[in-house]
Write a protein that holds these residues in place. Structure first.
Motif, mmCIF file in Angstrom:
data_model
loop_
_atom_site.group_PDB
_atom_site.id
_atom_site.type_symbol
_atom_site.label_atom_id
_atom_site.label_comp_id
_atom_site.label_asym_id
_atom_site.label_seq_id
_atom_site.Cartn_x
_atom_site.Cartn_y
_atom_site.Cartn_z
ATOM 1 N N TRP A 1 35.098 34.571 40.919
ATOM 2 C CA TRP A 1 36.432 35.136 41.045
ATOM 3 C C TRP A 1 37.341 35.111 39.819
ATOM 4 N N PRO A 2 37.120 34.275 38.791
ATOM 5 C CA PRO A 2 38.111 34.158 37.711
ATOM 6 C C PRO A 2 38.498 35.480 37.049
ATOM 7 N N VAL A 3 37.520 36.304 36.694
ATOM 8 C CA VAL A 3 37.820 37.550 35.995
ATOM 9 C C VAL A 3 38.580 38.507 36.902
ATOM 10 N N LEU A 4 38.165 38.613 38.162
ATOM 11 C CA LEU A 4 38.832 39.511 39.105
ATOM 12 C C LEU A 4 40.275 39.074 39.334
ATOM 13 N N ILE A 5 40.497 37.776 39.510
ATOM 14 C CA ILE A 5 41.850 37.262 39.729
ATOM 15 C C ILE A 5 42.726 37.517 38.505
ATOM 16 N N ALA B 1 49.133 48.468 29.374
ATOM 17 C CA ALA B 1 48.649 47.200 29.935
ATOM 18 C C ALA B 1 48.078 47.400 31.332
ATOM 19 N N ILE B 2 48.700 48.284 32.101
ATOM 20 C CA ILE B 2 48.176 48.593 33.440
ATOM 21 C C ILE B 2 46.776 49.199 33.320
ATOM 22 N N LEU B 3 46.615 50.113 32.353
ATOM 23 C CA LEU B 3 45.294 50.707 32.126
ATOM 24 C C LEU B 3 44.284 49.650 31.688
ATOM 25 N N CYS B 4 44.742 48.660 30.885
ATOM 26 C CA CYS B 4 43.839 47.588 30.431
ATOM 27 C C CYS B 4 43.363 46.719 31.591
ATOM 28 N N SER C 1 29.969 41.009 42.544
ATOM 29 C CA SER C 1 28.993 41.675 43.417
ATOM 30 C C SER C 1 27.555 41.269 43.126
ATOM 31 N N LYS C 2 27.319 40.596 41.985
ATOM 32 C CA LYS C 2 25.966 40.195 41.638
ATOM 33 C C LYS C 2 25.488 39.073 42.561
ATOM 34 N N SER C 3 24.211 39.138 42.893
ATOM 35 C CA SER C 3 23.672 38.204 43.884
ATOM 36 C C SER C 3 23.792 36.759 43.433
ATOM 37 N N ASP C 4 23.641 36.495 42.124
ATOM 38 C CA ASP C 4 23.750 35.118 41.664
ATOM 39 C C ASP C 4 25.184 34.622 41.727
ATOM 40 N N GLY D 1 37.491 45.843 37.038
ATOM 41 C CA GLY D 1 36.147 46.402 37.229
ATOM 42 C C GLY D 1 35.067 45.410 36.849
ATOM 43 N N ALA D 2 35.268 44.711 35.718
ATOM 44 C CA ALA D 2 34.291 43.690 35.306
ATOM 45 C C ALA D 2 34.238 42.556 36.319
#
Length: 269
Positions: A43-47, A15-18, A31-34, A24-25
């Protein structure tokens, strides 16, 4: 350490590897300009990825040191995160199902229509309350300035793979018939009433077509393209997490049974 706890430790390591591709996604999207200009999508995916990492670490610690309370909390929190990830995936697929792009004859890139995207995206991204700040943010980015560095001739520009955001915000709609000078400088339209965006185009590099409906549509096209890519990673991660969670629940029950048997055996002796 019990066999069940060994299995749980291994599962939580997986799970840690997942969590790493999810994080990363999330970093890639943020980081995308839009997405930098739209906090709702940034932020949802990163959080979620960071939370999965923390919960998996808690599960690993609980299994390694046989902390049954921590393992129970870990399973409860992981179930919530899996549900949230599933909701995020379903929402992203539903709102990005429609594609507002259309082919421009003679050009390699596409252009975009605002009414070709979902109502939810249009209302949450391009409504009057949000667009002013988004427009200012886009104008301050390097989205359009990159075009001048990448394409030095009209033939190169026609054959170029420009992003939906660049197609909508950095040039006027093709139907207007503007004459090409460089990727962000266009003159003398031959059909200035073909589209309402024709009159909104400006050669002022701080204005361009940031006030156009084409720019709003291009932004939605960018969001759709990026989230469709991220969804592939999220689907794979979610499938693995569900598999890890189900086996983890079974291992947790087995560990509890082992503890009860050991306590019973000690009491009998």
């Amino acid at each position: 350490m019990a066999v069940s706890n060994n299995i749980t430790s291994l599962l939580n390591f997986i799970a840690i590897l997942c969590s790493i591709p999810i994080i990363g996604a999330g970093i890639w999207l943020a980081s995308k300009s839009d997405n930098e200009c739209i906090n709702l999508f940034r932020w949802p995916v990163l959080i979620l990825g960071i939370l999965v990492l923390l919960v998996a670490l808690a599960g690993f610690v609980g299994a390694f040191w046989n902390k049954q309370g921590l393992l129970a909390l870990h399973l409860f929190c992981m179930a919530i995160l899996i549900v949230l990830l599933l909701i995020l995936l379903i929402l992203s697929f539903v709102v990005t199902r429609k594609d507002g792009s259309y082919i421009v004859p003679g050009y390699r890139y596409k252009e975009y229509r605002l009414d070709g995207f979902s109502d939810w995206l249009r209302s949450h991204v391009t409504n009057s309350g949000n667009w002013g700040n988004i427009r200012t943010c886009l104008a301050q980015s390097d989205v359009c300035s990159k075009l001048g560095q990448e394409y030095s001739s009209f033939d190169q520009f026609m054959a170029g793979h420009i992003s939906p955001l660049q197609s909508g915000c950095c040039k006027p709609p093709t139907v207007c018939g503007f004459g090409y000078v460089n990727p962000t400088l266009w003159m003398n339209p031959t059909n200035p009433i073909a589209d309402t965006d024709c009159s909104l185009w400006s050669n002022d590099q701080t204005q361009l077509c940031y006030g156009c409906n084409a720019c709003k549509a291009g932004l939605l096209g960018n969001l759709r393209h990026e989230w469709r890519k991220a969804n592939v990673i999220l689907i794979v991660a979610m499938v693995v997490l569900i598999w890890v969670y189900l086996i983890g629940c079974s291992a947790f029950k087995n560990a509890q049974t082992e503890d009860l048997f050991r306590q019973y055996k000690q009491g009998w002796v």
